[in-house]
Design a protein around this motif. Structure first.
Motif, PDB file in Angstrom:
ATOM      1  N   GLN A 222      36.839  19.622 -52.143  1.00 40.33           N
ATOM      2  CA  GLN A 222      37.164  18.569 -50.699  1.00 40.33           C
ATOM      3  C   GLN A 222      38.599  18.139 -50.218  1.00 40.33           C
ATOM      4  O   GLN A 222      38.615  17.974 -49.732  1.00 40.33           O
ATOM      5  CB  GLN A 222      35.954  18.202 -50.885  1.00 40.33           C
ATOM      6  CG  GLN A 222      34.197  18.312 -50.443  1.00 40.33           C
ATOM      7  CD  GLN A 222      33.595  16.833 -50.455  1.00 40.33           C
ATOM      8  OE1 GLN A 222      33.561  16.439 -51.251  1.00 40.33           O
ATOM      9  NE2 GLN A 222      32.720  17.632 -49.540  1.00 40.33           N
TER      10      GLN A 222
ATOM     11  N   ILE B  72      41.136  19.141 -47.036  1.00 42.87           N
ATOM     12  CA  ILE B  72      41.893  17.537 -46.583  1.00 42.87           C
ATOM     13  C   ILE B  72      43.290  17.864 -46.768  1.00 42.87           C
ATOM     14  O   ILE B  72      44.156  18.044 -45.717  1.00 42.87           O
ATOM     15  CB  ILE B  72      41.496  16.424 -46.922  1.00 42.87           C
ATOM     16  CG1 ILE B  72      39.888  16.114 -47.105  1.00 42.87           C
ATOM     17  CG2 ILE B  72      42.125  15.556 -46.712  1.00 42.87           C
ATOM     18  CD1 ILE B  72      39.316  14.985 -47.599  1.00 42.87           C
TER      19      ILE B  72
ATOM     20  N   GLN C 172      43.917  20.849 -44.754  1.00 43.32           N
ATOM     21  CA  GLN C 172      44.305  20.780 -43.368  1.00 43.32           C
ATOM     22  C   GLN C 172      45.370  19.267 -43.285  1.00 43.32           C
ATOM     23  O   GLN C 172      46.067  20.497 -41.558  1.00 43.32           O
ATOM     24  CB  GLN C 172      42.892  19.904 -42.869  1.00 43.32           C
ATOM     25  CG  GLN C 172      41.454  20.636 -42.866  1.00 43.32           C
ATOM     26  CD  GLN C 172      40.907  20.186 -42.802  1.00 43.32           C
ATOM     27  OE1 GLN C 172      40.424  18.578 -43.470  1.00 43.32           O
ATOM     28  NE2 GLN C 172      39.201  20.240 -42.644  1.00 43.32           N
TER      29      GLN C 172
ATOM     30  N   THR D 222      48.213  11.479 -42.171  1.00 43.12           N
ATOM     31  CA  THR D 222      47.829  11.013 -43.523  1.00 43.12           C
ATOM     32  C   THR D 222      46.911   9.322 -43.326  1.00 43.12           C
ATOM     33  O   THR D 222      45.362  10.124 -44.007  1.00 43.12           O
ATOM     34  CB  THR D 222      48.647  10.717 -44.575  1.00 43.12           C
ATOM     35  OG1 THR D 222      49.226  11.839 -44.545  1.00 43.12           O
ATOM     36  CG2 THR D 222      48.242  10.621 -46.009  1.00 43.12           C
TER      37      THR D 222
ATOM     38  N   ARG E   6      42.620  10.278 -42.696  1.00 36.10           N
ATOM     39  CA  ARG E   6      41.815  10.738 -43.286  1.00 36.10           C
ATOM     40  C   ARG E   6      42.023   9.955 -45.171  1.00 36.10           C
ATOM     41  O   ARG E   6      41.404  10.169 -46.099  1.00 36.10           O
ATOM     42  CB  ARG E   6      42.579  11.854 -43.844  1.00 36.10           C
ATOM     43  CG  ARG E   6      43.008  12.703 -42.485  1.00 36.10           C
ATOM     44  CD  ARG E   6      40.532  13.518 -42.010  1.00 36.10           C
ATOM     45  NE  ARG E   6      40.913  14.106 -42.887  1.00 36.10           N
ATOM     46  CZ  ARG E   6      40.212  15.157 -43.009  1.00 36.10           C
ATOM     47  NH1 ARG E   6      41.004  16.109 -42.270  1.00 36.10           N
ATOM     48  NH2 ARG E   6      39.131  15.346 -43.811  1.00 36.10           N
TER      49      ARG E   6
ATOM     50  N   GLU F 255      38.878   8.711 -46.342  1.00 38.40           N
ATOM     51  CA  GLU F 255      37.884  10.035 -46.926  1.00 38.40           C
ATOM     52  C   GLU F 255      38.822  10.720 -47.990  1.00 38.40           C
ATOM     53  O   GLU F 255      38.506  10.386 -49.085  1.00 38.40           O
ATOM     54  CB  GLU F 255      37.774  10.793 -45.590  1.00 38.40           C
ATOM     55  CG  GLU F 255      37.503  12.126 -46.209  1.00 38.40           C
ATOM     56  CD  GLU F 255      36.965  13.363 -45.592  1.00 38.40           C
ATOM     57  OE1 GLU F 255      36.724  14.119 -45.240  1.00 38.40           O
ATOM     58  OE2 GLU F 255      38.023  12.973 -44.234  1.00 38.40           O
ATOM     59  N   ILE F 256      39.947  10.651 -48.098  1.00 38.35           N
ATOM     60  CA  ILE F 256      40.903  10.566 -49.342  1.00 38.35           C
ATOM     61  C   ILE F 256      40.443  10.128 -50.750  1.00 38.35           C
ATOM     62  O   ILE F 256      40.319  10.009 -51.668  1.00 38.35           O
ATOM     63  CB  ILE F 256      42.790  10.622 -48.958  1.00 38.35           C
ATOM     64  CG1 ILE F 256      42.774  12.006 -47.989  1.00 38.35           C
ATOM     65  CG2 ILE F 256      43.389  10.972 -50.209  1.00 38.35           C
ATOM     66  CD1 ILE F 256      44.026  11.983 -48.232  1.00 38.35           C
TER      67      ILE F 256
END
Length: 132
Positions: free
Chosen positions: A24, A28, A31, A73, A76, A79-80
């Motif tokens: 995952q 990311i 992406q 960045t 996200r 989430e990271i």
């Protein structure tokens, strides 16, 4: 003394869960890289020739690139961070499980770990560098 099959099965499940989280994070990373690659033509200067005798500023492109990378960045980042914390917990749990059950440390699956920094980590480390 060899470890029991149940012990090895649980270790395998733990390692597989860790690999899923790593995948995952890699997704990311890819992406973000894909979005930045698509943005590069827009970040380049509009004119290739000198304007009024001045050469284009070479650091301006890097500044624009880094600012867009930081913005993408940041979208996200929560989430990271969550996935990174989960990955660290899984690494610790696997290490403790191996020690507790007398499994050698080489049982840890090295394929699941990724030693290269992610795009987000690279942007943070390069963002603090002096451009001059």
């Amino acid at each position: 003394m060899s470890p029991s099959p149940d012990c090895l099965a649980l270790l395998h499940r733990m390692q597989e869960a860790r690999r899923q989280i790593q995948r995952q994070l890699d997704l990311i990373d890819r992406q973000i890289t894909r979005r930045m690659t698509a943005l590069i033509p827009q970040l380049k200067p509009k004119r290739a020739t000198y304007r009024r005798g001045r050469a284009p500023d070479p650091s301006a492109f890097l500044e624009r690139y880094r600012s867009h990378l930081a913005a993408i960045t940041a979208e996200r980042q929560s989430e990271i961070d969550a996935l990174s914390r989960k990955l660290a917990r899984q690494d610790a749990a696997i290490a403790v499980y191996c020690v507790r059950n007398g499994l050698p440390s080489n049982r840890l699956d090295a394929r699941g770990s990724c030693n290269r920094p992610s795009l987000a980590e690279r942007s943070r480390s390069h963002g603090n560098r002096d451009l001059g």
